[in-house]
Design a protein around this motif. Structure first.
Motif, PDB file in Angstrom:
ATOM      1  N   CYS A  79       0.815  -1.053   0.042  1.00 15.87           N
ATOM      2  CA  CYS A  79       0.136  -0.194  -0.049  1.00 15.87           C
ATOM      3  C   CYS A  79       0.901   1.445   0.042  1.00 15.87           C
ATOM      4  O   CYS A  79       1.738   1.317   0.905  1.00 15.87           O
ATOM      5  N   VAL A  80       0.790   2.228  -1.059  1.00 17.88           N
ATOM      6  CA  VAL A  80       1.349   3.207  -1.223  1.00 17.88           C
ATOM      7  C   VAL A  80       1.340   4.548   0.068  1.00 17.88           C
ATOM      8  O   VAL A  80       2.027   4.884   0.506  1.00 17.88           O
ATOM      9  N   LEU A  81       0.077   4.315   0.412  1.00 18.24           N
ATOM     10  CA  LEU A  81      -0.086   5.320   1.848  1.00 18.24           C
ATOM     11  C   LEU A  81       0.487   4.886   3.242  1.00 18.24           C
ATOM     12  O   LEU A  81       1.023   5.683   3.704  1.00 18.24           O
ATOM     13  N   SER A  82       0.504   3.532   3.052  1.00 21.61           N
ATOM     14  CA  SER A  82       1.288   2.961   4.349  1.00 21.61           C
ATOM     15  C   SER A  82       2.863   3.448   4.157  1.00 21.61           C
ATOM     16  O   SER A  82       3.384   3.736   5.215  1.00 21.61           O
ATOM     17  N   LYS A  83       3.469   3.419   2.859  1.00 19.50           N
ATOM     18  CA  LYS A  83       4.592   3.898   2.754  1.00 19.50           C
ATOM     19  C   LYS A  83       4.867   5.410   2.969  1.00 19.50           C
ATOM     20  O   LYS A  83       5.765   5.652   3.734  1.00 19.50           O
ATOM     21  N   PHE A  84       3.830   6.054   2.661  1.00 18.66           N
ATOM     22  CA  PHE A  84       3.952   7.522   3.098  1.00 18.66           C
ATOM     23  C   PHE A  84       4.140   7.729   4.720  1.00 18.66           C
ATOM     24  O   PHE A  84       4.696   8.435   5.028  1.00 18.66           O
ATOM     25  N   ILE A  85       3.372   6.994   5.387  1.00 19.62           N
ATOM     26  CA  ILE A  85       3.235   6.879   6.743  1.00 19.62           C
ATOM     27  C   ILE A  85       4.844   6.593   7.281  1.00 19.62           C
ATOM     28  O   ILE A  85       5.380   7.256   8.182  1.00 19.62           O
ATOM     29  N   GLU A  86       5.254   5.656   6.517  1.00 17.82           N
ATOM     30  CA  GLU A  86       6.646   5.134   7.221  1.00 17.82           C
ATOM     31  C   GLU A  86       7.474   6.187   6.640  1.00 17.82           C
ATOM     32  O   GLU A  86       8.661   6.143   7.486  1.00 17.82           O
ATOM     33  N   LEU A  87       7.469   6.870   5.607  1.00 20.96           N
ATOM     34  CA  LEU A  87       8.417   7.926   5.326  1.00 20.96           C
ATOM     35  C   LEU A  87       8.434   8.940   6.405  1.00 20.96           C
ATOM     36  O   LEU A  87       9.473   9.286   6.666  1.00 20.96           O
ATOM     37  N   VAL A  88       7.227   9.225   6.620  1.00 18.41           N
ATOM     38  CA  VAL A  88       6.879  10.488   7.813  1.00 18.41           C
ATOM     39  C   VAL A  88       7.830   9.922   9.144  1.00 18.41           C
ATOM     40  O   VAL A  88       8.470  10.429   9.598  1.00 18.41           O
ATOM     41  N   GLY A  89       7.513   8.543   9.291  1.00 22.43           N
ATOM     42  CA  GLY A  89       8.181   8.104  10.695  1.00 22.43           C
ATOM     43  C   GLY A  89       9.571   8.073  10.674  1.00 22.43           C
ATOM     44  O   GLY A  89      10.146   8.217  11.670  1.00 22.43           O
ATOM     45  N   ARG A 107      10.649  19.671 -10.472  1.00 22.51           N
ATOM     46  CA  ARG A 107      11.772  20.388  -9.793  1.00 22.51           C
ATOM     47  C   ARG A 107      11.508  19.939  -8.154  1.00 22.51           C
ATOM     48  O   ARG A 107      12.589  19.358  -7.538  1.00 22.51           O
ATOM     49  N   MET A 108      10.259  20.112  -7.484  1.00 19.73           N
ATOM     50  CA  MET A 108      10.090  19.911  -6.357  1.00 19.73           C
ATOM     51  C   MET A 108       9.899  18.483  -6.006  1.00 19.73           C
ATOM     52  O   MET A 108      10.833  17.944  -4.970  1.00 19.73           O
ATOM     53  N   PHE A 109       9.669  17.532  -6.986  1.00 17.79           N
ATOM     54  CA  PHE A 109       9.605  16.160  -6.786  1.00 17.79           C
ATOM     55  C   PHE A 109      11.062  15.475  -6.608  1.00 17.79           C
ATOM     56  O   PHE A 109      11.358  14.592  -5.872  1.00 17.79           O
ATOM     57  N   LYS A 110      11.935  16.073  -7.595  1.00 15.76           N
ATOM     58  CA  LYS A 110      13.294  15.628  -7.614  1.00 15.76           C
ATOM     59  C   LYS A 110      14.201  15.813  -6.487  1.00 15.76           C
ATOM     60  O   LYS A 110      14.716  15.066  -5.698  1.00 15.76           O
ATOM     61  N   PHE A 111      13.602  17.192  -5.801  1.00 16.22           N
ATOM     62  CA  PHE A 111      14.461  17.545  -4.627  1.00 16.22           C
ATOM     63  C   PHE A 111      14.029  16.568  -3.602  1.00 16.22           C
ATOM     64  O   PHE A 111      14.897  15.790  -2.717  1.00 16.22           O
ATOM     65  N   VAL A 112      12.655  16.345  -3.330  1.00 18.83           N
ATOM     66  CA  VAL A 112      12.136  15.277  -2.420  1.00 18.83           C
ATOM     67  C   VAL A 112      12.609  14.003  -2.256  1.00 18.83           C
ATOM     68  O   VAL A 112      12.899  13.277  -1.508  1.00 18.83           O
ATOM     69  N   SER A 113      12.564  13.136  -3.836  1.00 17.41           N
ATOM     70  CA  SER A 113      12.741  11.994  -3.970  1.00 17.41           C
ATOM     71  C   SER A 113      14.176  11.792  -3.892  1.00 17.41           C
ATOM     72  O   SER A 113      14.506  10.555  -3.892  1.00 17.41           O
ATOM     73  N   HIS A 114      15.016  12.810  -3.807  1.00 20.58           N
ATOM     74  CA  HIS A 114      16.353  12.507  -3.435  1.00 20.58           C
ATOM     75  C   HIS A 114      16.937  12.383  -1.969  1.00 20.58           C
ATOM     76  O   HIS A 114      17.963  11.871  -1.639  1.00 20.58           O
ATOM     77  N   MET A 115      15.839  12.614  -1.064  1.00 21.57           N
ATOM     78  CA  MET A 115      16.267  12.359   0.309  1.00 21.57           C
ATOM     79  C   MET A 115      16.593  10.870   0.568  1.00 21.57           C
ATOM     80  O   MET A 115      15.799  10.282   0.011  1.00 21.57           O
ATOM     81  N   LYS A 116      17.384  10.862   1.445  1.00 28.31           N
ATOM     82  CA  LYS A 116      17.999   9.403   1.926  1.00 28.31           C
ATOM     83  C   LYS A 116      16.613   8.639   2.347  1.00 28.31           C
ATOM     84  O   LYS A 116      16.428   7.447   1.956  1.00 28.31           O
ATOM     85  N   GLN A 117      15.992   9.344   3.243  1.00 25.87           N
ATOM     86  CA  GLN A 117      14.701   8.452   3.891  1.00 25.87           C
ATOM     87  C   GLN A 117      13.694   8.157   2.659  1.00 25.87           C
ATOM     88  O   GLN A 117      13.171   6.956   2.655  1.00 25.87           O
ATOM     89  N   PHE A 118      13.421   9.051   1.809  1.00 27.00           N
ATOM     90  CA  PHE A 118      12.572   8.555   0.642  1.00 27.00           C
ATOM     91  C   PHE A 118      13.380   7.512  -0.245  1.00 27.00           C
ATOM     92  O   PHE A 118      12.451   6.434  -0.596  1.00 27.00           O
ATOM     93  N   VAL A 119      14.470   7.609  -0.737  1.00 27.61           N
ATOM     94  CA  VAL A 119      15.188   6.549  -1.523  1.00 27.61           C
ATOM     95  C   VAL A 119      15.217   5.140  -0.557  1.00 27.61           C
ATOM     96  O   VAL A 119      14.996   3.984  -1.573  1.00 27.61           O
ATOM     97  N   ASP A 120      15.299   5.211   0.609  1.00 25.69           N
ATOM     98  CA  ASP A 120      15.269   4.069   1.348  1.00 25.69           C
ATOM     99  C   ASP A 120      14.033   3.157   1.144  1.00 25.69           C
ATOM    100  O   ASP A 120      14.200   1.814   1.346  1.00 25.69           O
ATOM    101  N   ILE A 121      13.068   3.881   0.925  1.00 28.73           N
ATOM    102  CA  ILE A 121      11.555   3.242   1.078  1.00 28.73           C
ATOM    103  C   ILE A 121      11.139   3.025  -0.217  1.00 28.73           C
ATOM    104  O   ILE A 121      10.685   1.997  -0.647  1.00 28.73           O
TER     105      ILE A 121
END
Length: 260
Positions: free
Chosen positions: A17-27, A199-213
């Motif tokens: 579930c992608v929304l579950s992964k969103f919660i995991e990212l926030v965590g 531009r905004m998406f690339k900035f966020v998606s390069h965050m280590k926490q984002f890439v980990d998930i």
């Protein structure tokens, strides 16, 4: 069997579930993230604790909370920063410094949740075999997505992020919603129409926490071909298949023991 007898915050999610992964990212951005238990399919025992009989489910002390946004806001507001300032001040960074900022973040988060996610989920379902593929439906969904993202693109014309000059909750949610579409359907000619969003998406998606998930975001050069539709199995059929597999495993085990 999954036990829920614990006082620590525990998050029960369905692993695809992608929304579950969103919660995991926030965590991952919080100093005290919840313990996460990923389930391959709904568990009747766990689901019985859910007030709304839906996932994801957060066990917070003796209470149970469901719903993506209620869970995320609870985790952010209840998190305590024990890092002496090393870790982000989660309340200010993710939910705003005051009521007006929080209201703006809520506004854009709600917009993404209700206007972007339904379209991206429809596209993913068509491309990944969860629905019978229909090219007309896919094309309409892509048109709708670019129209909705056009609104976001305007907001980002003079702003680095949706609500401030720092990444906040709405930016994380939008990037999660767009991840698969960025990889699968947002070809160069589509990307050209929403440069500020990308531009905004690339900035966020390069965050280590984002890439980990989610893994690395890969620019789409050619639209992904749809996968074959797989008819969902009913509970009885699934149970019957598991029973047959169990009998077969026992039979093979007896054969191996007999050989020894």
């Amino acid at each position: 069997m999954v036990t829920v007898e614990t006082t620590k915050d525990v998050l029960f999610v369905l692993e695809d579930c992608v929304l579950s992964k969103f919660i995991e990212l926030v965590g991952k951005l919080l100093p005290l993230p919840p313990k996460i238990i990923k389930l391959k399919k709904p568990n009747k025992e766990i689901l019985s604790y859910s007030p709304t009989k839906t996932y994801p489910i957060l066990k917070a002390g003796d209470d149970f909370i469901t719903g993506t946004l209620p869970i995320v806001k609870y985790l952010i507001k209840s998190a305590k920063d024990e890092s002496d300032g090393v870790i982000l001040d989660n309340r200010k960074i993710l939910l705003g410094k005051n009521l007006k900022e929080e209201a703006r973040i809520d506004m854009w988060t709600h917009f993404v949740f209700t206007s972007v996610f339904p379209i991206t989920c429809e596209i993913e379902s068509l491309l990944y075999g969860k629905k019978k593929f229909n090219s007309a439906v896919l094309n309409n969904a892509l048109t709708d997505l670019l129209e909705v993202l056009g609104t976001v693109n305007e907001q980002l014309k003079l702003n680095t992020f949706l609500t401030s000059n720092t990444i906040q909750l709405a930016d994380l949610m939008l990037s999660v919603a767009l991840f698969r579409c960025y990889n699968d359907v947002l070809t160069p000619e589509k990307v050209e129409k929403i440069p500020n969003v990308i531009r905004m998406f690339k900035f966020v998606s390069h965050m280590k926490q984002f890439v980990d998930i989610f893994g690395e975001a890969t620019p789409c050069k050619k639209q992904k071909a749809p996968e074959a539709y797989v008819e969902p199995k009913g509970e009885e059929e699934e149970s019957e298949q598991e029973s047959k597999k169990s009998k077969k495993d026992k039979k093979n085990k007896k054969k191996e023991e007999a050989k020894k």
